[in-house]
Design a protein around this motif. Sequence first.
Motif, short mmCIF file in Angstrom:
data_model
loop_
_atom_site.label_atom_id
_atom_site.label_comp_id
_atom_site.label_asym_id
_atom_site.label_seq_id
_atom_site.Cartn_x
_atom_site.Cartn_y
_atom_site.Cartn_z
N THR A 298 0.84 -1.21 0.00
CA THR A 298 0.00 0.00 0.00
C THR A 298 0.87 1.25 0.00
O THR A 298 0.61 2.20 -0.75
CB THR A 298 -0.92 0.01 1.24
OG1 THR A 298 -1.76 -1.14 1.21
CG2 THR A 298 -1.78 1.27 1.26
N LEU A 299 1.90 1.24 0.83
CA LEU A 299 2.80 2.39 0.92
C LEU A 299 3.48 2.64 -0.43
O LEU A 299 3.56 3.79 -0.89
CB LEU A 299 3.85 2.13 2.00
CG LEU A 299 4.82 3.28 2.31
CD1 LEU A 299 4.07 4.48 2.85
CD2 LEU A 299 5.87 2.82 3.31
N HIS A 300 3.94 1.58 -1.07
CA HIS A 300 4.61 1.74 -2.37
C HIS A 300 3.63 2.21 -3.44
O HIS A 300 4.01 2.98 -4.33
CB HIS A 300 5.26 0.42 -2.77
CG HIS A 300 6.39 0.03 -1.87
ND1 HIS A 300 6.83 -1.27 -1.72
CD2 HIS A 300 7.18 0.78 -1.06
CE1 HIS A 300 7.83 -1.30 -0.85
NE2 HIS A 300 8.06 -0.07 -0.44
N ARG A 301 2.38 1.77 -3.35
CA ARG A 301 1.38 2.24 -4.30
C ARG A 301 1.13 3.73 -4.11
O ARG A 301 1.06 4.50 -5.08
CB ARG A 301 0.08 1.46 -4.14
CG ARG A 301 -0.99 1.86 -5.17
CD ARG A 301 -2.21 0.96 -5.11
NE ARG A 301 -2.98 1.15 -3.89
CZ ARG A 301 -3.05 0.29 -2.89
NH1 ARG A 301 -2.37 -0.85 -2.96
NH2 ARG A 301 -3.78 0.53 -1.82
N TRP A 302 1.00 4.17 -2.86
CA TRP A 302 0.83 5.60 -2.59
C TRP A 302 2.03 6.39 -3.12
O TRP A 302 1.88 7.47 -3.68
CB TRP A 302 0.70 5.84 -1.09
CG TRP A 302 -0.60 5.39 -0.50
CD1 TRP A 302 -1.77 5.14 -1.16
CD2 TRP A 302 -0.85 5.12 0.89
NE1 TRP A 302 -2.74 4.74 -0.28
CE2 TRP A 302 -2.22 4.72 0.98
CE3 TRP A 302 -0.08 5.17 2.04
CZ2 TRP A 302 -2.80 4.38 2.21
CZ3 TRP A 302 -0.66 4.84 3.26
CH2 TRP A 302 -2.01 4.46 3.33
N GLN A 303 3.22 5.81 -2.93
CA GLN A 303 4.43 6.50 -3.37
C GLN A 303 4.45 6.65 -4.89
O GLN A 303 4.79 7.72 -5.41
CB GLN A 303 5.66 5.73 -2.89
CG GLN A 303 6.98 6.44 -3.15
CD GLN A 303 8.16 5.65 -2.60
OE1 GLN A 303 7.99 4.69 -1.85
NE2 GLN A 303 9.37 6.06 -2.97
N ARG A 304 4.09 5.60 -5.60
CA ARG A 304 4.07 5.67 -7.08
C ARG A 304 3.06 6.70 -7.57
O ARG A 304 3.29 7.37 -8.57
CB ARG A 304 3.72 4.29 -7.66
CG ARG A 304 4.83 3.27 -7.56
CD ARG A 304 4.55 2.08 -8.47
NE ARG A 304 3.24 1.48 -8.22
CZ ARG A 304 3.01 0.52 -7.35
NH1 ARG A 304 4.01 0.04 -6.61
NH2 ARG A 304 1.79 0.02 -7.19
N ARG A 305 1.95 6.82 -6.87
CA ARG A 305 0.90 7.75 -7.28
C ARG A 305 1.15 9.18 -6.79
O ARG A 305 0.37 10.08 -7.11
CB ARG A 305 -0.45 7.27 -6.74
CG ARG A 305 -0.93 5.96 -7.34
CD ARG A 305 -2.23 5.53 -6.69
NE ARG A 305 -2.76 4.31 -7.28
CZ ARG A 305 -3.85 3.68 -6.84
NH1 ARG A 305 -4.53 4.18 -5.81
NH2 ARG A 305 -4.26 2.57 -7.41
N GLY A 306 2.20 9.37 -6.02
CA GLY A 306 2.48 10.70 -5.50
C GLY A 306 1.53 11.12 -4.39
O GLY A 306 1.35 12.31 -4.15
N GLU A 307 0.94 10.15 -3.70
CA GLU A 307 -0.02 10.46 -2.65
C GLU A 307 0.62 10.55 -1.27
O GLU A 307 -0.06 10.85 -0.28
CB GLU A 307 -1.13 9.40 -2.64
CG GLU A 307 -1.96 9.41 -3.92
CD GLU A 307 -2.98 8.28 -3.96
OE1 GLU A 307 -2.94 7.42 -3.05
OE2 GLU A 307 -3.80 8.25 -4.89
N VAL A 308 1.91 10.28 -1.21
CA VAL A 308 2.63 10.33 0.05
C VAL A 308 4.02 10.90 -0.23
O VAL A 308 4.57 10.70 -1.32
CB VAL A 308 2.72 8.93 0.69
CG1 VAL A 308 3.60 8.01 -0.14
CG2 VAL A 308 3.24 9.00 2.12
N ILE A 309 4.56 11.64 0.72
CA ILE A 309 5.90 12.20 0.53
C ILE A 309 6.93 11.22 1.07
O ILE A 309 6.88 10.81 2.23
CB ILE A 309 6.02 13.56 1.24
CG1 ILE A 309 5.21 14.60 0.47
CG2 ILE A 309 7.49 14.00 1.34
CD1 ILE A 309 5.26 15.99 1.05
N ALA A 310 7.84 10.83 0.19
CA ALA A 310 8.94 9.93 0.54
C ALA A 310 10.25 10.68 0.37
O ALA A 310 10.49 11.27 -0.69
CB ALA A 310 8.90 8.69 -0.35
#
Length: 233
Positions: free
Chosen positions: A146-158
């Motif tokens: 889930t975290l990686h999916r958010w990261q790919r979509r730009g929905e979370v700041i990494a």
Amino acid sequence: MNRFQIQGLKQDDFAEMVAEDVERALAHYDEAINKPTMVSVGKIAGSIASAVTLLSPKHQRAIDAIHADLPGLASKFVRALAAEAARRSEAGIAGVTNPPTTPLADVEPPSLPKSDDLESMLIEDWAGRVAGSTYLEEHLRIARSTLHRWQRRGEVIALRKGGRKHVFPLAQFVDGRPVAGIRDVLSLITNPRLAWLWLTRPSAQLDGRVPIDLLRQDQVDEVVEAARVFAPG
């Protein structure tokens, strides 16, 4: 794990827990204190305790270094708080979340470092509390997929740390999900470090308010418009 990390608790839950403990202590040691004041004191204590846990380790250590001065500084803070409360009461704006005038509104927020400078700065010195995917999975129950999916979509700041490792600022999560608006901000401020720095500092575009605080209150449109004004180019 350092002494500021909170296992299995959300920031709001932690603040409430501290507030309840303070209220019980006041009820036990000061029978004359009235209930509304007791609740207010508990809320202040809980809010401060929660805010300290979000500071970077550098700033936490700075506070540790002046622990002998903390009682005096706390007294000044309480007097300033009382004066502001009295001012709002006299102006008829008590209880308003964002009154027309605030101390920050008259202060020009400091300028932010350039993107190139941010890349050379230690994340721990400016980003607040961050954690890797293992911590998020164990404590916030966020699956890696889930975290990686958010990261790919730009929905979370990494934030990249070192070669390929990424860490995630904890203040962007509420109830195990990134707050709404992160994706919009990243589409405008494309450098994740600059985006997070902007989100966590008082913004001139928001009259000195902190963007991430507004996103946590679902005030997305105002933050996105401010990000559009701030965005380079």
